[in-house]
Design a protein around this motif. Structure first.
Motif: not given
Length: 454
Positions: A385-390, A355-366, A368-374, A78-80
């Protein structure tokens, strides 16, 4: 760090695989936690930036990547986006609590709502394999990384006012017309809450000092024992460690040793890149330490420990907000350094969702390794539990491994492509291992990082 012609520096790693499971510190499954691991003898900051953008993370010199589709509690990077961050109501409460304490000297009587402010429990740490040890550097098992910084979501007062203004309006209006600039109350920036005016007769003085931990600066060496004593108290009080467990050698290995070399560049931050400790000095003594890495595109949070006497100050949350403000400061010096990485987001563990409340933040797609808004990711994680976000079915890994033969290896102090190493008759026994390693780091990193071959 190995340097070749042209003064080029190389990252050197040993890959361990990760077929066996170990105890999960979140759901307590005895063998449900799975991760790949490698030991990094030395690493460039750009290589580490590239690795964490593929889901890797370091603990000391051990670098690991959770198997998200297999592990019991998937951990998503996760990144903010620090320049766009606005403190929520609960964030402001933490900052005001610290200001009040500095001003009048009275500690709050208790923490807010039992928030998980510190690092995850020791059982959640990645486990270094016991059957294989890094050549020339045999290490004990490492402890966990990542502090906990609890918060709750909040709608800004500006958003509330807009909702009230348009609640009785035409239902065909999808987006309310924003008020004119003259009528818009600009939100107070984070820095104003941190460095707000204090009376001259404040009861306390809080100073945050940045010291380089690897290689250790004179300031780091001078304050080492004081910092270690706070860590020991923290581990004993918060994690219930016996007195002999948080040893000085364990502290060095976990929070002081780093594979990252100190680096400077003309367009980088003045302090340079690498591993640092941010020390919180209250009236001349250390009360908390935030362990961070400064990388080309981000400040990466590693760990936070504090003196138990000051637990009621929500130092985990406070330090995260200070680190976001620090990232914003560095971004003014180095424009591409604009993100604050909080480690891993674990939606399957409710106490880790803060951690998801420090926004704007993204999660890393496991995948494609693209960043997707949380906000988009959470909708999926509510169901699985496991998801492809892209959501693009045609999107793939832009750095997918295409030719393992071009992966670099270090053999007998010589750097060569894996194809050349194989022609020497050395690659037949480890081809599957090298293939797995190169798949995980991607083509670009495989062609830059040196995989040590005995």
């Amino acid at each position: 760090m190995l340097k070749m012609a042209g003064n080029k520096s190389y990252t050197i790693v040993e890959y361990f695989g990760g077929d066996s499971g170990y105890r999960c510190g979140y759901c307590k499954n005895d063998e449900g936690n799975f991760s790949h691991g490698m030991w990094s003898h030395t690493m460039t900051v750009q290589d580490y930036q590239d690795l964490i953008d593929r889901g890797w993370r370091r603990s000391g010199k051990y670098v690991y990547k959770p198997k998200l589709n297999k592990t019991c509690c998937p951990q998503y990077t996760i990144r903010c986006h620090a320049p766009k961050f606005q403190p929520s109501k609960s964030h402001k409460k933490v900052l005001k609590k610290m200001s009040k304490f500095i001003s009048n000297g009275e500690l709050p009587k208790e923490q807010d709502g039992g928030q998980p402010m510190d690092s995850v429990c020791d059982e959640a740490r990645p486990r270094e394999p016991s059957s294989v040890c890094p050549s020339e550097v045999k290490r004990a098992a490492i402890t966990d990384i990542q502090k906990e910084l609890p918060e709750c979501p909040a709608i800004t007062e500006v958003q509330k006012e807009q909702i009230r203004q348009h609640a009785d309006g035409d239902s065909s209006i999808v987006c309310p017309t924003p008020p004119t600039p003259a009528l818009t109350k600009q939100p107070k920036p984070l820095e104003d809450f941190i460095s707000g005016s204090m009376p001259d007769n404040s009861s306390h003085c809080l100073e945050v000092r940045l010291v380089r931990s690897s290689p250790p600066s004179p300031q780091f060496k001078a304050s080492f024992d004081a910092s270690y004593q706070v860590y020991k108290l923290y581990q004993m009080a918060i994690h219930k460690d016996p007195p002999d467990k948080p040893s000085e050698s364990q502290f060095r290995r976990f929070l002081c040793d780093s594979p990252l070399e100190a680096e400077h560049s003309p367009d980088g931050p003045e302090v340079g890149y690498g591993s640092f400790h941010q020390q919180y000095w209250l009236d001349g003594r250390i009360v908390a330490v935030g362990v961070i890495d400064i990388l080309p595109a981000c400040v990466s949070s590693v760990y936070l420990y504090y003196h138990p006497d000051f637990a009621s100050l929500s130092l985990g949350s406070y330090s995260a907000l200070r680190e976001i403000a620090f990232t914003r400061q560095l971004q003014k010096q180095s424009p591409k350094l604009s993100y604050y990485y909080l480690g891993f987001y674990i939606h399957s563990c409710p106490k880790m969702r803060y951690k998801g409340q420090y926004r704007p933040s993204d999660l890393l797609c496991p995948e494609t390794f693209a960043w997707v808004p949380i906000e988009q990711c959470v909708l999926q994680l509510e169901n699985t539990r496991y998801a492809r976000f892209n959501q693009d079915p045609d999107a793939g890994d832009a750095r997918v491994l295409k030719d393992v033969g071009r992966a670099l290896v270090l053999y007998r102090r010589a750097v060569m492509p894996y194809a050349a190493y194989s022609r020497k008759g050395k690659g037949s026994s480890d081809e599957l291992e090298v293939q797995q390693y190169a798949d995980l780091v991607g083509q670009d990193c495989a062609e830059k990082i040196l995989l040590y071959r005995a």
